[in-house]
Design a protein around this motif. Structure first.
Motif, PDB file in Angstrom:
ATOM      1  N   ARG A  98       0.835  -1.265   0.166  1.00  5.01           N
ATOM      2  CA  ARG A  98       0.067   0.139   0.094  1.00  5.01           C
ATOM      3  C   ARG A  98       0.702   1.301   0.039  1.00  5.01           C
ATOM      4  O   ARG A  98       0.376   2.252  -0.382  1.00  5.01           O
ATOM      5  CB  ARG A  98      -1.047  -0.040   1.456  1.00  5.01           C
ATOM      6  N   ALA A  99       2.081   1.218   0.482  1.00  6.17           N
ATOM      7  CA  ALA A  99       3.048   2.233   0.667  1.00  6.17           C
ATOM      8  C   ALA A  99       3.912   2.577  -0.847  1.00  6.17           C
ATOM      9  O   ALA A  99       4.655   3.290  -0.751  1.00  6.17           O
ATOM     10  CB  ALA A  99       3.947   2.299   1.645  1.00  6.17           C
ATOM     11  N   GLY A 100       3.639   1.519  -1.715  1.00  5.99           N
ATOM     12  CA  GLY A 100       4.304   1.698  -2.980  1.00  5.99           C
ATOM     13  C   GLY A 100       5.210   0.475  -3.474  1.00  5.99           C
ATOM     14  O   GLY A 100       5.611   0.317  -4.449  1.00  5.99           O
ATOM     15  N   ALA A 101       5.339  -0.536  -2.691  1.00 10.64           N
ATOM     16  CA  ALA A 101       6.007  -1.815  -3.201  1.00 10.64           C
ATOM     17  C   ALA A 101       4.931  -2.421  -4.221  1.00 10.64           C
ATOM     18  O   ALA A 101       3.558  -2.159  -4.182  1.00 10.64           O
ATOM     19  CB  ALA A 101       6.281  -2.779  -2.260  1.00 10.64           C
ATOM     20  N   LEU A 102       5.439  -3.256  -5.080  1.00  6.85           N
ATOM     21  CA  LEU A 102       4.443  -3.752  -6.411  1.00  6.85           C
ATOM     22  C   LEU A 102       3.663  -4.779  -5.761  1.00  6.85           C
ATOM     23  O   LEU A 102       2.490  -4.779  -5.957  1.00  6.85           O
ATOM     24  CB  LEU A 102       5.520  -4.254  -7.387  1.00  6.85           C
ATOM     25  N   ARG A 108      -1.814  -1.334  -8.075  1.00  3.91           N
ATOM     26  CA  ARG A 108      -1.887  -1.010  -9.336  1.00  3.91           C
ATOM     27  C   ARG A 108      -1.114   0.244  -9.725  1.00  3.91           C
ATOM     28  O   ARG A 108      -0.712   0.509 -10.933  1.00  3.91           O
ATOM     29  CB  ARG A 108      -3.416  -1.035  -9.530  1.00  3.91           C
ATOM     30  N   ASP A 109      -1.213   1.280  -8.668  1.00  8.04           N
ATOM     31  CA  ASP A 109      -0.535   2.584  -9.052  1.00  8.04           C
ATOM     32  C   ASP A 109       1.111   2.224  -9.502  1.00  8.04           C
ATOM     33  O   ASP A 109       1.600   2.785 -10.500  1.00  8.04           O
ATOM     34  CB  ASP A 109      -0.670   3.507  -7.824  1.00  8.04           C
ATOM     35  N   VAL A 118       1.663  -5.398 -18.200  1.00  7.00           N
ATOM     36  CA  VAL A 118       0.831  -6.696 -17.868  1.00  7.00           C
ATOM     37  C   VAL A 118      -0.463  -6.447 -18.137  1.00  7.00           C
ATOM     38  O   VAL A 118      -1.196  -5.541 -18.252  1.00  7.00           O
ATOM     39  CB  VAL A 118       0.730  -6.218 -16.179  1.00  7.00           C
ATOM     40  N   GLU A 119      -1.091  -7.719 -18.658  1.00  2.31           N
ATOM     41  CA  GLU A 119      -2.422  -7.692 -19.449  1.00  2.31           C
ATOM     42  C   GLU A 119      -3.227  -7.600 -18.351  1.00  2.31           C
ATOM     43  O   GLU A 119      -3.118  -8.119 -17.291  1.00  2.31           O
ATOM     44  CB  GLU A 119      -2.468  -8.799 -20.207  1.00  2.31           C
ATOM     45  N   GLU A 120      -4.533  -6.963 -18.440  1.00  3.15           N
ATOM     46  CA  GLU A 120      -5.590  -6.515 -17.494  1.00  3.15           C
ATOM     47  C   GLU A 120      -5.788  -8.196 -17.048  1.00  3.15           C
ATOM     48  O   GLU A 120      -6.234  -8.261 -15.862  1.00  3.15           O
ATOM     49  CB  GLU A 120      -6.881  -5.940 -18.182  1.00  3.15           C
ATOM     50  N   ILE A 121      -6.067  -9.232 -17.872  1.00  6.66           N
ATOM     51  CA  ILE A 121      -6.457 -10.382 -17.567  1.00  6.66           C
ATOM     52  C   ILE A 121      -5.404 -10.943 -16.253  1.00  6.66           C
ATOM     53  O   ILE A 121      -5.681 -11.828 -15.318  1.00  6.66           O
ATOM     54  CB  ILE A 121      -6.504 -11.351 -18.444  1.00  6.66           C
ATOM     55  N   MET A 122      -4.346 -10.536 -16.113  1.00  6.42           N
ATOM     56  CA  MET A 122      -3.324 -10.953 -15.147  1.00  6.42           C
ATOM     57  C   MET A 122      -3.667 -10.247 -13.832  1.00  6.42           C
ATOM     58  O   MET A 122      -3.391 -11.162 -13.038  1.00  6.42           O
ATOM     59  CB  MET A 122      -1.893 -10.369 -15.559  1.00  6.42           C
ATOM     60  N   LEU A 123      -4.468  -9.337 -13.708  1.00  3.34           N
ATOM     61  CA  LEU A 123      -4.945  -8.978 -12.344  1.00  3.34           C
ATOM     62  C   LEU A 123      -5.849  -9.822 -11.676  1.00  3.34           C
ATOM     63  O   LEU A 123      -5.957  -9.643 -10.612  1.00  3.34           O
ATOM     64  CB  LEU A 123      -5.486  -7.279 -12.732  1.00  3.34           C
ATOM     65  N   ASP A 124      -6.371 -10.682 -12.602  1.00  5.52           N
ATOM     66  CA  ASP A 124      -7.196 -11.388 -12.062  1.00  5.52           C
ATOM     67  C   ASP A 124      -6.418 -12.493 -11.064  1.00  5.52           C
ATOM     68  O   ASP A 124      -7.227 -13.422 -10.057  1.00  5.52           O
ATOM     69  CB  ASP A 124      -8.045 -12.433 -12.965  1.00  5.52           C
ATOM     70  N   VAL A 178      -6.284  -5.920  -5.422  1.00  6.66           N
ATOM     71  CA  VAL A 178      -5.427  -4.795  -6.418  1.00  6.66           C
ATOM     72  C   VAL A 178      -5.862  -3.552  -5.537  1.00  6.66           C
ATOM     73  O   VAL A 178      -6.908  -3.120  -5.334  1.00  6.66           O
ATOM     74  CB  VAL A 178      -5.919  -4.895  -7.481  1.00  6.66           C
ATOM     75  N   VAL A 179      -4.666  -2.972  -5.013  1.00  6.09           N
ATOM     76  CA  VAL A 179      -4.838  -1.538  -4.255  1.00  6.09           C
ATOM     77  C   VAL A 179      -4.253  -0.515  -4.819  1.00  6.09           C
ATOM     78  O   VAL A 179      -3.664  -0.646  -5.776  1.00  6.09           O
ATOM     79  CB  VAL A 179      -4.193  -1.787  -3.156  1.00  6.09           C
TER      80      VAL A 179
END
Length: 297
Positions: free
Chosen positions: A220-224, A269-270, A279-285, A290-291
């Motif tokens: 949440r503080a910026g790590a991926l 996500r930021d 990264v393709e959107e489907i990968m977010l699944d 996702v914060v």
């Protein structure tokens, strides 16, 4: 054992000690409450030592059969101020650092297998071949050794830089920054202070390097990304341990702390957008959550 039985006769409700009023503690406490076959009374220490002392005196005078301690502060109070009451802990990154151990203590660890964290990281950042690790010279823990061995097993080269003080951190980063594809933040009291993280996060963003972290707060503080224990599952596991003490007659010292049995992937996500990962959107699944940076703090 007689001490535990005597305590159990005093009252029937299990005491839940919570270190502070944090969102991270809500899910395990509620899951524990739903899962345990006993009445539960929650005491929030609110991060205040005087309040903790007052609550400890209250519980010592009328001892519950067991304390579920959520967070390091709560576990420390239970360990040191409630000497005759069995304790189950949760949500502590390094119990040994706080002296949380002994014959009347057990709990759910927060240790995530490094292979699981690295495998999920590779799923989102498959091009990572060399990963940077910053550690104090005194960090020779078995968990650190296991993490570095796991990277080697997965074919990832680790560039480990050892530092003796926070002043060394910048020089160590400069030595590794141009030679790594990502940064891996392992638990380390010297290199993982809030100031150190903020500086490293800024430098990593500047170089478009992803950071694999160990906690959701750092994401949440910026790590991926991080792979963390599922908080509700932690609460259920803690309830199972508590019932072994309360119903099966085991002492906590007979029960080894257990690892989390369910994990979750948290992705920022930021940060993903800022470092320009394709990264393709489907990968977010594949991420459980996702914060956005700063959300939920």
């Amino acid at each position: 054992m007689l001490l535990f039985v005597a305590a159990a006769l005093a009252r029937s409700d299990v005491a839940v000690l919570v270190s502070d009023t944090l969102d991270a503690y809500t899910a395990p406490v509620e899951a524990f409450r739903r899962s345990i076959d006993r009445p539960v009374t929650v005491y929030d220490l609110e991060g205040d030592r005087d309040r903790a002392t007052a609550i400890a005196k209250q519980l010592a005078a009328d001892p519950p059969p067991l304390v579920f301690a959520v967070g390091a502060k709560a576990a420390w109070v239970a360990q040191n101020d409630l000497e005759r009451i069995p304790v189950v802990y949760a949500m502590i990154l390094d119990p040994g650092r706080y002296g949380i151990a002994g014959t009347r203590v057990t709990g759910v660890s927060m240790e995530v297998p490094p292979e699981a964290a690295l495998s999920q990281f590779q799923l989102f950042v498959p091009e990572v071949k060399t990963i940077g690790v910053l550690l104090s010279v005194d960090n020779q823990s078995q968990a650190t050794k296991d993490a570095l061995a796991a990277a080697h097993k997965l074919g990832i080269t680790t560039n480990v830089q050892r530092v003796t003080s926070r002043r060394d951190l910048r020089a160590a980063w400069q030595r590794m920054a141009g030679e790594v594809d990502a940064l891996w933040l392992l638990p380390d009291s010297l290199t993982m202070s809030p100031d150190s993280f903020r500086w490293l996060r800024t430098e990593a963003l500047r170089r478009k390097l992803p950071i694999l972290a160990g906690t959701e707060n750092l994401v949440r503080a910026g790590a991926l990304l991080c792979v963390a224990p599922d908080r509700e599952a932690v609460g259920r596991q803690a309830a199972e341990l508590a019932m072994r003490v309360l119903d099966a007659g085991e002492t906590p010292g007979m029960i080894d702390p257990v690892p989390p049995d369910a994990l979750r992937v948290v992705l920022n996500r930021d940060t993903l957008d800022q470092i320009g990962l394709p990264v393709e959107e489907i990968m977010l699944d594949f991420a459980d959550e996702v914060v956005r940076e700063g959300a939920g703090r």
